[in-house]
Design a protein around this motif. Sequence first.
Motif, PDB file in Angstrom:
ATOM      1  N   LEU B 119      -0.820  -6.859   6.118  1.00 48.45           N
ATOM      2  CA  LEU B 119      -0.150  -6.170   5.423  1.00 48.45           C
ATOM      3  C   LEU B 119       0.712  -6.636   4.072  1.00 48.45           C
ATOM      4  N   LYS B 120       1.382  -7.482   4.025  1.00 48.58           N
ATOM      5  CA  LYS B 120       2.487  -7.809   3.149  1.00 48.58           C
ATOM      6  C   LYS B 120       1.633  -8.296   2.074  1.00 48.58           C
ATOM      7  N   SER B 122      -0.360  -7.585   0.622  1.00 48.84           N
ATOM      8  CA  SER B 122      -1.437  -6.108   0.320  1.00 48.84           C
ATOM      9  C   SER B 122      -0.734  -5.930  -1.696  1.00 48.84           C
ATOM     10  N   PHE B 123       0.220  -6.235  -1.218  1.00 45.70           N
ATOM     11  CA  PHE B 123       1.263  -5.377  -2.937  1.00 45.70           C
ATOM     12  C   PHE B 123       1.636  -6.527  -4.151  1.00 45.70           C
ATOM     13  N   LEU B 136      -6.106  -4.867   1.502  1.00 44.77           N
ATOM     14  CA  LEU B 136      -5.184  -4.413   1.939  1.00 44.77           C
ATOM     15  C   LEU B 136      -5.923  -4.634   3.683  1.00 44.77           C
ATOM     16  N   ALA B 144       2.488  -1.272  10.294  1.00 44.11           N
ATOM     17  CA  ALA B 144       3.259  -1.088   8.750  1.00 44.11           C
ATOM     18  C   ALA B 144       4.757   0.103   9.570  1.00 44.11           C
ATOM     19  N   TYR B 147       7.292  -3.229   9.072  1.00 45.79           N
ATOM     20  CA  TYR B 147       6.820  -3.625   7.288  1.00 45.79           C
ATOM     21  C   TYR B 147       8.014  -2.873   6.578  1.00 45.79           C
ATOM     22  N   ILE B 162       1.907   2.595   1.232  1.00 51.37           N
ATOM     23  CA  ILE B 162       1.295   1.683   0.900  1.00 51.37           C
ATOM     24  C   ILE B 162       1.023   1.678  -0.549  1.00 51.37           C
ATOM     25  N   LYS B 165       3.841   1.851  -3.045  1.00 50.98           N
ATOM     26  CA  LYS B 165       4.011   0.322  -2.874  1.00 50.98           C
ATOM     27  C   LYS B 165       3.166   0.084  -4.450  1.00 50.98           C
TER      28      LYS B 165
END
Lengths: 385, 385
Positions: B119-120, B122-123, B136, B144, B147, B162, B165
Amino acid sequence: MGKTFLEVKTVRFLHTGDWHIGKKLHGYDLLSDQKQILDQILDIAITQKVDALVIAGDLYDRSVPSVEACELLNQAFIKINLQNNLPILAISGNHDSAVRLRTGMPWYEQTNFHLYTDLKQSFTPIEMDDVQFFLLPYFEPITARVYFEEEKLSLQEAIKKIVEKMKQAFNPNKKQVLVTHFFVAGSTRCDSETPIEVGGLNGIPYELIQDFDYVALGHLHSKNALNAENARYSGSPLKFSLSEKDDSKGVWILDSKNMVPEFHQLEPKRDIRVLQASFETLTDPDFYQQQERTSFWYFQLTNRSVITNMMNQLRAIYPNILGVERVNGRDQSNLLNKVKQRKKSPYQMLTSFFEEITGDELTEKQRSWLEQGLQQAIDTEREEQ
Amino acid sequence: MGKTFLEVKTVRFLHTGDWHIGKKLHGYDLLSDQKQILDQILDIAITQKVDALVIAGDLYDRSVPSVEACELLNQAFIKINLQNNLPILAISGNHDSAVRLRTGMPWYEQTNFHLYTDLKQSFTPIEMDDVQFFLLPYFEPITARVYFEEEKLSLQEAIKKIVEKMKQAFNPNKKQVLVTHFFVAGSTRCDSETPIEVGGLNGIPYELIQDFDYVALGHLHSKNALNAENARYSGSPLKFSLSEKDDSKGVWILDSKNMVPEFHQLEPKRDIRVLQASFETLTDPDFYQQQERTSFWYFQLTNRSVITNMMNQLRAIYPNILGVERVNGRDQSNLLNKVKQRKKSPYQMLTSFFEEITGDELTEKQRSWLEQGLQQAIDTEREEQ
């Protein structure tokens, strides 16, 4: 040997192997110990300014390692190869799945991380300055039979053909290092190794590999398993069985200038300790507060009487107990006997068990019964196969 | 939308997903079919001159794939990324083990093979010319919650946070593509998918992801599962269940200039065929020599009498039989009924089973017994939990 090495840069490399990431010791998880020991190996590599890390197989303990084991090994490789730019020369051992291990391999090559898992790859050496590294992963005889297109080929014959083929690539101006993972005849085994016994063969004769300037071996877990001039087992970086309690674990560092292996010791997070004492001593705060209580303890209890809830009381003080035996003052070397037990034949094991329990030897009659019984068991097993 | 794209190079990309390498169809190994279909995907990518391959999760069919599955996927990636220099943008799905899949990942990045499993990651978008790709991977709500450091967070709330962000990283001069692997509310399921039902949630509302120029979805196996303006499931490249017999399988190709998905059909090595016929027709050489006998056949037999050794006789002609049912002239849409059966409640299933067997409907009395029985079963189960 008539070779000249004038103004050629030499190679300094670290030889390790048998990491067995994911292995447990008597049920205890060793991942944190393995993480710490891999960090130490990297520290030594950096401090000793080596040009490459040689890993002689058995990276994982089994063909399908746990996700935690995968994560640990991947992180170690990232640190060594990507963050510290250290070349890695590694092979798969008998515990690794060649296919699973080589995931990503062609990408690793881009940063000098060579991970060979296939016999075919072994004939093209990896050249670093004045050294040719030949990486021969563990293989089953069937693989060699297919490769050489010969129906019958023992492991010994296969190695002979492989070394002959490697020699065609020898550059007389360079030194040759063989990295491999097999049992070399005459080596000493210990309890944490899985014996490789293929076709009734005891191992590879040392003569077959003597033409290399150095042979970086993996498979046996003691660094002293083989005492040959130009060949060494690195040994495992941690103790994986009680029989290794007095071993010192570490890595070899070699310089291609002279190829003399130099030992660098590793310090485990938790060592194996064997102690003979009474229950009263072991549970006395004045005693145990002086001890490294988180070590992997094996106790030889001297008490004769029954102790209620003994294991729980001991575990409350010593969380990692490998075992407790009663020595009863009768046989103080019981532990070593047990360790030796595994190497006994079924006949020897049964007679010594009888003697230990009854204090008497078997009579002639009893010996003959035992022999007949064992023979019957062997015959039955043969028929079933 | 007020965005201007003057003299900016556009990106042409192929959207695929749900490869499920290693999956079996009614016990039949699909590896050779999967190899052929991956080669076709690569061929389309080359012919269509795409700049990147987007793979929306479920690369493998299970967290610990077989060595044959590992070998096949690795070879495919080598061909695509190393031999044809095609960038890959891939994520893990609910069938993949994130940790096992990301072995080698930091090395893959060096040749634009991006495999996101966390997940981290994906930003930070992957930028290619005029497109920002946000990758993602599939995640469980607990990930989540950790996180975002929030104890209670539904999947829906997590996706909302998400996307918010991600929007902070949106470049107004570029287009945004989201690659993800979830069930989007309102989509149509089929039989070969593993339902993701977390916290009683039916799926992600489409509104949450509508601000992307395109959403490349994975998880559902039909390309028509969702009919949204800017979002598509690629669908699986092969039929993985009987319910997909009439689907057409393929890949989407998009150009960032207009983001209109263009479908390119794939041709399987062995297709699924459903056929209603008599045993005599099926075993008549004049008939079967005209058929593609190696297809995956599902037969609806019209015979009423017992046929001795029926399956063996059919298998001798058609090696890959998914199933045989007797339609007996009574109910010719039996197959579809069976497919629908799975979506029925226990009460509905039992009443329709009763009706099928007896030809009669349940009486009032029988209905009441059934209700009581089911209630008891539910109560017992609750007590046991």
